[in-house]
Design a protein around this motif. Sequence first.
Motif, PDB file in Angstrom:
ATOM      1  N   GLY A  97      16.568  -6.485   1.482  1.00 41.62           N
ATOM      2  CA  GLY A  97      16.684  -5.072   0.869  1.00 41.62           C
ATOM      3  C   GLY A  97      15.350  -4.299   1.102  1.00 41.62           C
ATOM      4  N   TYR A  98      15.106  -3.242   0.482  1.00 47.72           N
ATOM      5  CA  TYR A  98      14.309  -2.380   0.748  1.00 47.72           C
ATOM      6  C   TYR A  98      13.610  -1.590  -0.685  1.00 47.72           C
ATOM      7  CZ  TYR A  98      16.740  -2.612   5.154  1.00 47.72           C
ATOM      8  OH  TYR A  98      17.695  -3.017   6.203  1.00 47.72           O
ATOM      9  N   LEU A  99      12.300  -1.201  -0.338  1.00 45.25           N
ATOM     10  CA  LEU A  99      11.708  -0.569  -1.519  1.00 45.25           C
ATOM     11  C   LEU A  99      11.650   0.834  -0.977  1.00 45.25           C
ATOM     12  CD1 LEU A  99       8.277  -2.442  -2.222  1.00 45.25           C
ATOM     13  CD2 LEU A  99      10.699  -2.721  -3.394  1.00 45.25           C
ATOM     14  N   THR A 100      12.431   1.667  -1.848  1.00 44.66           N
ATOM     15  CA  THR A 100      12.707   2.967  -1.285  1.00 44.66           C
ATOM     16  C   THR A 100      11.462   4.045  -1.526  1.00 44.66           C
ATOM     17  OG1 THR A 100      14.068   3.662  -2.835  1.00 44.66           O
ATOM     18  CG2 THR A 100      15.016   2.631  -0.783  1.00 44.66           C
ATOM     19  N   GLU A 101      10.845   3.865  -2.589  1.00 44.64           N
ATOM     20  CA  GLU A 101       9.984   4.634  -3.255  1.00 44.64           C
ATOM     21  C   GLU A 101       8.614   4.555  -2.556  1.00 44.64           C
ATOM     22  OE1 GLU A 101      10.502   7.091  -5.511  1.00 44.64           O
ATOM     23  OE2 GLU A 101      12.675   6.472  -5.568  1.00 44.64           O
ATOM     24  N   PRO A 102       8.071   5.568  -2.017  1.00 36.15           N
ATOM     25  CA  PRO A 102       6.897   5.492  -1.124  1.00 36.15           C
ATOM     26  C   PRO A 102       5.598   5.281  -2.090  1.00 36.15           C
ATOM     27  CG  PRO A 102       7.517   7.764  -1.431  1.00 36.15           C
ATOM     28  CD  PRO A 102       8.823   7.010  -1.895  1.00 36.15           C
ATOM     29  N   ALA A 103       5.536   4.506  -3.177  1.00 37.70           N
ATOM     30  CA  ALA A 103       4.388   4.521  -3.804  1.00 37.70           C
ATOM     31  C   ALA A 103       3.653   3.104  -3.526  1.00 37.70           C
ATOM     32  CB  ALA A 103       4.942   4.234  -5.042  1.00 37.70           C
ATOM     33  N   SER A 104       2.364   2.965  -4.303  1.00 37.55           N
ATOM     34  CA  SER A 104       1.772   1.990  -3.928  1.00 37.55           C
ATOM     35  C   SER A 104       1.878   0.970  -5.088  1.00 37.55           C
ATOM     36  CB  SER A 104       0.052   2.199  -4.003  1.00 37.55           C
ATOM     37  OG  SER A 104      -0.634   1.203  -3.985  1.00 37.55           O
ATOM     38  N   TYR A 105       1.937  -0.294  -4.701  1.00 37.29           N
ATOM     39  CA  TYR A 105       2.468  -1.348  -5.721  1.00 37.29           C
ATOM     40  C   TYR A 105       1.505  -2.419  -5.668  1.00 37.29           C
ATOM     41  CZ  TYR A 105       6.945   1.015  -5.873  1.00 37.29           C
ATOM     42  OH  TYR A 105       7.799   1.937  -6.002  1.00 37.29           O
ATOM     43  N   SER A 106       1.045  -2.933  -6.808  1.00 38.94           N
ATOM     44  CA  SER A 106       0.180  -4.301  -7.130  1.00 38.94           C
ATOM     45  C   SER A 106       0.808  -5.422  -7.378  1.00 38.94           C
ATOM     46  CB  SER A 106      -0.906  -4.069  -8.102  1.00 38.94           C
ATOM     47  OG  SER A 106      -0.409  -3.596  -9.227  1.00 38.94           O
ATOM     48  N   PRO A 147       0.989  -1.301   0.073  1.00 39.65           N
ATOM     49  CA  PRO A 147      -0.002   0.077  -0.135  1.00 39.65           C
ATOM     50  C   PRO A 147       0.825   1.064   0.056  1.00 39.65           C
ATOM     51  CG  PRO A 147       0.140  -0.996   2.354  1.00 39.65           C
ATOM     52  CD  PRO A 147       0.688  -1.760   1.331  1.00 39.65           C
ATOM     53  N   GLU A 148       0.235   2.408  -0.392  1.00 37.71           N
ATOM     54  CA  GLU A 148       1.160   3.659  -0.589  1.00 37.71           C
ATOM     55  C   GLU A 148       1.390   3.879   0.903  1.00 37.71           C
ATOM     56  OE1 GLU A 148       0.913   7.915  -2.807  1.00 37.71           O
ATOM     57  OE2 GLU A 148      -0.807   6.625  -2.969  1.00 37.71           O
ATOM     58  N   ARG A 149       2.506   4.353   1.134  1.00 37.26           N
ATOM     59  CA  ARG A 149       2.954   4.839   2.565  1.00 37.26           C
ATOM     60  C   ARG A 149       3.303   6.378   2.593  1.00 37.26           C
ATOM     61  NH1 ARG A 149       8.410   5.002   2.996  1.00 37.26           N
ATOM     62  NH2 ARG A 149       9.586   3.911   1.437  1.00 37.26           N
ATOM     63  N   ASP A 150       3.433   7.017   3.805  1.00 36.83           N
ATOM     64  CA  ASP A 150       4.009   8.123   4.075  1.00 36.83           C
ATOM     65  C   ASP A 150       5.315   8.321   3.933  1.00 36.83           C
ATOM     66  OD1 ASP A 150       4.736  10.600   5.242  1.00 36.83           O
ATOM     67  OD2 ASP A 150       3.196  10.532   6.810  1.00 36.83           O
TER      68      ASP A 150
END
Length: 391
Positions: A130-139, A90-93
């Motif tokens: 690792g880490y997802l660094t972009e604060p986007a919503s991914y399906s 989900p999209e995060r802050d």
Amino acid sequence: MGIKHRAESVDHFRNELKNLRNARGLSQGELASRAGITRQAVSSIESNLYLPTTAVALRLAAALSCRVEELFSLIRPVERIQGTLVGRVPERDPSRPPVRVKVAQVGSRIVVRPVMGLGDVLSCAVGADGYLTEPASYSDGSTVEVMLSRDRQAVEQEISVAGCDPAIFLAGEHMRRRKDQTSVVGWTMGSMAALRSLQRGEVHVAGLHLFDPATGESNLPFVRRALKGSAYDVVTFATWEEGLLVRKGNPKSIRTAADLAEPTVTLLNREEGAGARLLLDRQLREAGIDPARVRGYDRIASSHFEVARAIAGQQADVGIGIRAAAQYFELDFVPLQSARYDLVVPKAYLTSHPTLAHLFETIVSRQFRNEIEALGGYDTTQTGTMHVLRG
């Protein structure tokens, strides 16, 4: 003409000299005296003005009673990798921490899964890759970029297993005892969901425990229907006991599937396609019980341990699960059947993956078999048995 070497940049090194000197309570002059160098040299090294020679680094390490690697080490460049997301994010802050993920190379694909998919306990106990660094919503199915926190080789050695036997994590621990650095990560899901995940190329191995009353066979009829062809090996992990999990002392005297229709009994079920769900449905049919009469039939848990935890917490009275889960949560257990838990693996992965074959060597070892038998309800007599897939 000789080869000319470029001087290594100090930016590529981690320098802990000042921290260790302060921890030892030494001044720059005192350290310089012990190491046989000038105070100015100590100051310049601590200020990252230049890198010490090998001889100076060895003298400093000896003076501080530590290893050179504790003073100076290479900073690995941050590696980024693209892969296919399994699950959703989900999209995060943007002010919140990045999303922790596990990464595995499955065949030619890079598969990325959020660590939180392991559940509330394991997500805090299993390290991220690792880490997802972009604060986007991914399906599900999105291409995502991961900033790796582990060596790329370690990621390539990771083994992903779909299924519902929690003991698969122990196999990874036993592999590491044998000096293998492989991580084995178990993604909890029902048997049919595990087969579908293997078919989609999301995991290396699928675990299942499905009994076909029409043929009297375990697992193989389901594998034949779901995975066409014979390009798979089917290997027995263990045989376990499945039955009714009830509270200590069995206060509602639940002995058979017929007792589940009692209005005071609340069931916690498993998802459709899970081996435990198929066992329950078969038991209800044989007892002539309409599932609609069973209170809680539509309440779903995702694992044997989730069922057991809910019963121990008095959120349900009964559920189908394995004896090991009952013992862990100090529940009573009413046995219904022995079930063979098999691992299905594409033959191609056994040759292409650097450590996958070691997993199957590990599960037949006496040390590993002793440990899972000690969990309770596991029989390893058939562990390692290969089953032929005939069409």
